[in-house]
Design a protein around this motif. Structure first.
Motif, PDB file in Angstrom:
ATOM      1  N   ALA A   3       0.832  -1.208   0.000  1.00  0.00           N
ATOM      2  CA  ALA A   3       0.000   0.000   0.000  1.00  0.00           C
ATOM      3  C   ALA A   3       0.864   1.254   0.000  1.00  0.00           C
ATOM      4  N   PHE A   4       1.924   1.275   0.814  1.00  0.00           N
ATOM      5  CA  PHE A   4       2.802   2.438   0.871  1.00  0.00           C
ATOM      6  C   PHE A   4       3.665   2.548  -0.383  1.00  0.00           C
TER       7      PHE A   4
ATOM      8  N   TYR B 147      -1.519   8.473   1.792  1.00  0.00           N
ATOM      9  CA  TYR B 147      -1.963   7.839   3.033  1.00  0.00           C
ATOM     10  C   TYR B 147      -2.829   8.767   3.863  1.00  0.00           C
ATOM     11  N   THR B 148      -3.940   8.236   4.376  1.00  0.00           N
ATOM     12  CA  THR B 148      -4.773   8.922   5.365  1.00  0.00           C
ATOM     13  C   THR B 148      -5.069   7.965   6.499  1.00  0.00           C
ATOM     14  N   ALA B 149      -4.988   8.467   7.719  1.00  0.00           N
ATOM     15  CA  ALA B 149      -5.275   7.651   8.895  1.00  0.00           C
ATOM     16  C   ALA B 149      -6.787   7.377   8.980  1.00  0.00           C
ATOM     17  N   PRO B 150      -7.163   6.288   9.669  1.00  0.00           N
ATOM     18  CA  PRO B 150      -6.334   5.340  10.413  1.00  0.00           C
ATOM     19  C   PRO B 150      -5.716   4.282   9.516  1.00  0.00           C
TER      20      PRO B 150
ATOM     21  N   SER C 203       3.780  11.459  10.424  1.00  0.00           N
ATOM     22  CA  SER C 203       4.818  10.491  10.803  1.00  0.00           C
ATOM     23  C   SER C 203       5.147   9.569   9.644  1.00  0.00           C
ATOM     24  N   VAL C 204       4.111   9.101   8.948  1.00  0.00           N
ATOM     25  CA  VAL C 204       4.320   8.214   7.804  1.00  0.00           C
ATOM     26  C   VAL C 204       5.142   8.924   6.736  1.00  0.00           C
ATOM     27  N   GLU C 205       4.740  10.126   6.380  1.00  0.00           N
ATOM     28  CA  GLU C 205       5.439  10.868   5.331  1.00  0.00           C
ATOM     29  C   GLU C 205       6.885  11.157   5.718  1.00  0.00           C
ATOM     30  N   LEU C 206       7.110  11.582   6.963  1.00  0.00           N
ATOM     31  CA  LEU C 206       8.448  11.984   7.383  1.00  0.00           C
ATOM     32  C   LEU C 206       9.392  10.791   7.434  1.00  0.00           C
ATOM     33  N   ARG C 207       8.934   9.646   7.953  1.00  0.00           N
ATOM     34  CA  ARG C 207       9.857   8.514   8.067  1.00  0.00           C
ATOM     35  C   ARG C 207      10.237   7.945   6.692  1.00  0.00           C
ATOM     36  N   ILE C 208       9.290   7.973   5.758  1.00  0.00           N
ATOM     37  CA  ILE C 208       9.620   7.472   4.415  1.00  0.00           C
ATOM     38  C   ILE C 208      10.552   8.444   3.700  1.00  0.00           C
TER      39      ILE C 208
END
Length: 367
Positions: free
Chosen positions: A239-240, A247-250, A352-357
């Protein structure tokens, strides 16, 4: 509601650190779910099961009733006594009716009609289904042994089914996911990936199973998860890798929507995705061994998704990757204070998802 199908088992995923799993799992969506009742005669229900018009999804749950319990169900129908109904979900693509609740009852009837009790694939021994611990007139009888009158009584007995169907929103059928989740609340609650396997079965789920068998992945993850956590991590990678910027939470909802949208991923695209994952996990395993994606002891899901996506993207751009340089860059990445923060807290948060990738991509830019 008591769920007859739930079976307690030991949670086997304590070796995976996934902080996002504890976050809210329901997005802000209103669903329009309709339901209606259907009365199936027992013979008709058994025929539909054989044709898979009524389908029992693979929840990794086995048939758990004893022969005596199954016999009591058949006896109740022979005596004209009511039995609990079943819940079915109308599957929009295949038009099948998926069993949400009631598989033990339906399987028991299927076994009685077939004459074999709980047959095992590959087993040479056959256990005849004879009624036990029932009234004397039925004791020891198979379906074929019943009198014509009793057979007709059983054939014409009624199983009531409640069929649920999502009407809206039209392009988001995750309401069916939540129906499965909330109706299966007894005993050991079904986990999200078990539900996805049930309602989004198809080429994507087959791809996950193929990826899950790769020896390098097995070395990194460990023994296969009975609760499918390993396959959920692979779904997360796909998915990523496909669209991490969208990406959108959850997290749970994002993965369910991806599974729905890509359920019939297609042979060419499946082969392509498998190749990128295979290349990435072989590089990571070669450089880091079975300790990959671990900050301390447990496999960290956020480290896994960010590192794997960054590496797979490098291969997608036709880049070669030097294993030694990758190892060095990986160690520096884990020491980055910002990275350590976004893989440890609020890991399901969009930022968090965007920054870590992005950080993983930057550190691996020149490997």
């Amino acid at each position: 509601m008591i769920n007859e199908d739930a079976v307690d088992d030991v949670e086997d995923d304590s070796e995976v650190e996934d902080e996002s799993a504890a976050e809210d799992t329901v997005a802000s969506v209103r669903y329009n779910i309709t339901s209606f009742g259907v009365d199936f005669d027992v013979e008709g229900a058994v025929r539909r099961l054989a044709r898979k018009d009524i389908a029992i999804p693979d929840f990794q749950r086995s048939y758990v009733w004893s022969q005596a319990e199954a016999s009591r169900l058949v006896e109740s129908l022979l005596l004209g006594l009511p039995v609990p109904g079943v819940f079915l979900a109308s599957e929009p693509d295949t038009k099948q009716l998926l069993v949400i609740d009631g598989q033990q009852r339906l399987r028991s009837l299927q076994y009685f009609y077939s004459g074999e009790f709980n047959p095992s694939q590959g087993s040479e021994s056959v256990k005849k289904f004879r009624l036990i611990k029932v009234q004397e007139r039925f004791e020891g009888k198979t379906y074929q042994d019943l009198s014509d009158e009793d057979r007709r009584t059983l054939d014409n007995s009624v199983i009531h089914a409640t069929v649920v169907k999502q009407e809206s929103p039209e392009n988001d059928d995750t309401g069916m996911y939540h129906i499965f989740e909330r109706l299966n609340t007894g005993g050991k609650k079904l986990v999200p990936q078990e539900i996805r396997v049930a309602i989004y079965h198809g080429e994507l789920i087959n791809l996950l199973k193929k990826m899950n068998d790769l020896p390098e992945w097995r070395s990194v993850y460990g023994p296969k998860s009975s609760r499918l956590k390993d396959q959920e991590l692979l779904l997360r990678f796909l998915a990523f890798f496909t669209d991490w910027s969208g990406y959108t939470a959850p997290m749970t909802e994002f993965l369910s929507k991806y599974a729905k949208k890509n359920r019939h991923v297609g042979e060419v695209r499946a082969a392509e995705l498998f190749l990128f994952f295979e290349k990435a996990i072989k590089l990571v395993h070669g450089a880091l061994g079975s300790r990959a994606f671990r900050i301390i002891r447990a496999l960290n899901a956020a480290v896994f998704d960010s590192v794997m996506v960054a590496v797979a993207e490098k291969y997608q751009s036709k880049s070669d990757i030097d294993q030694d340089k990758f190892h060095e860059a990986y160690q520096l990445l884990l020491q980055d204070p910002t990275y350590k923060s976004v893989v440890s807290r609020s890991t399901g948060n969009e930022k968090s998802v965007e920054l870590r990738i992005r950080l993983a991509r930057d550190y691996f830019k020149n490997v």
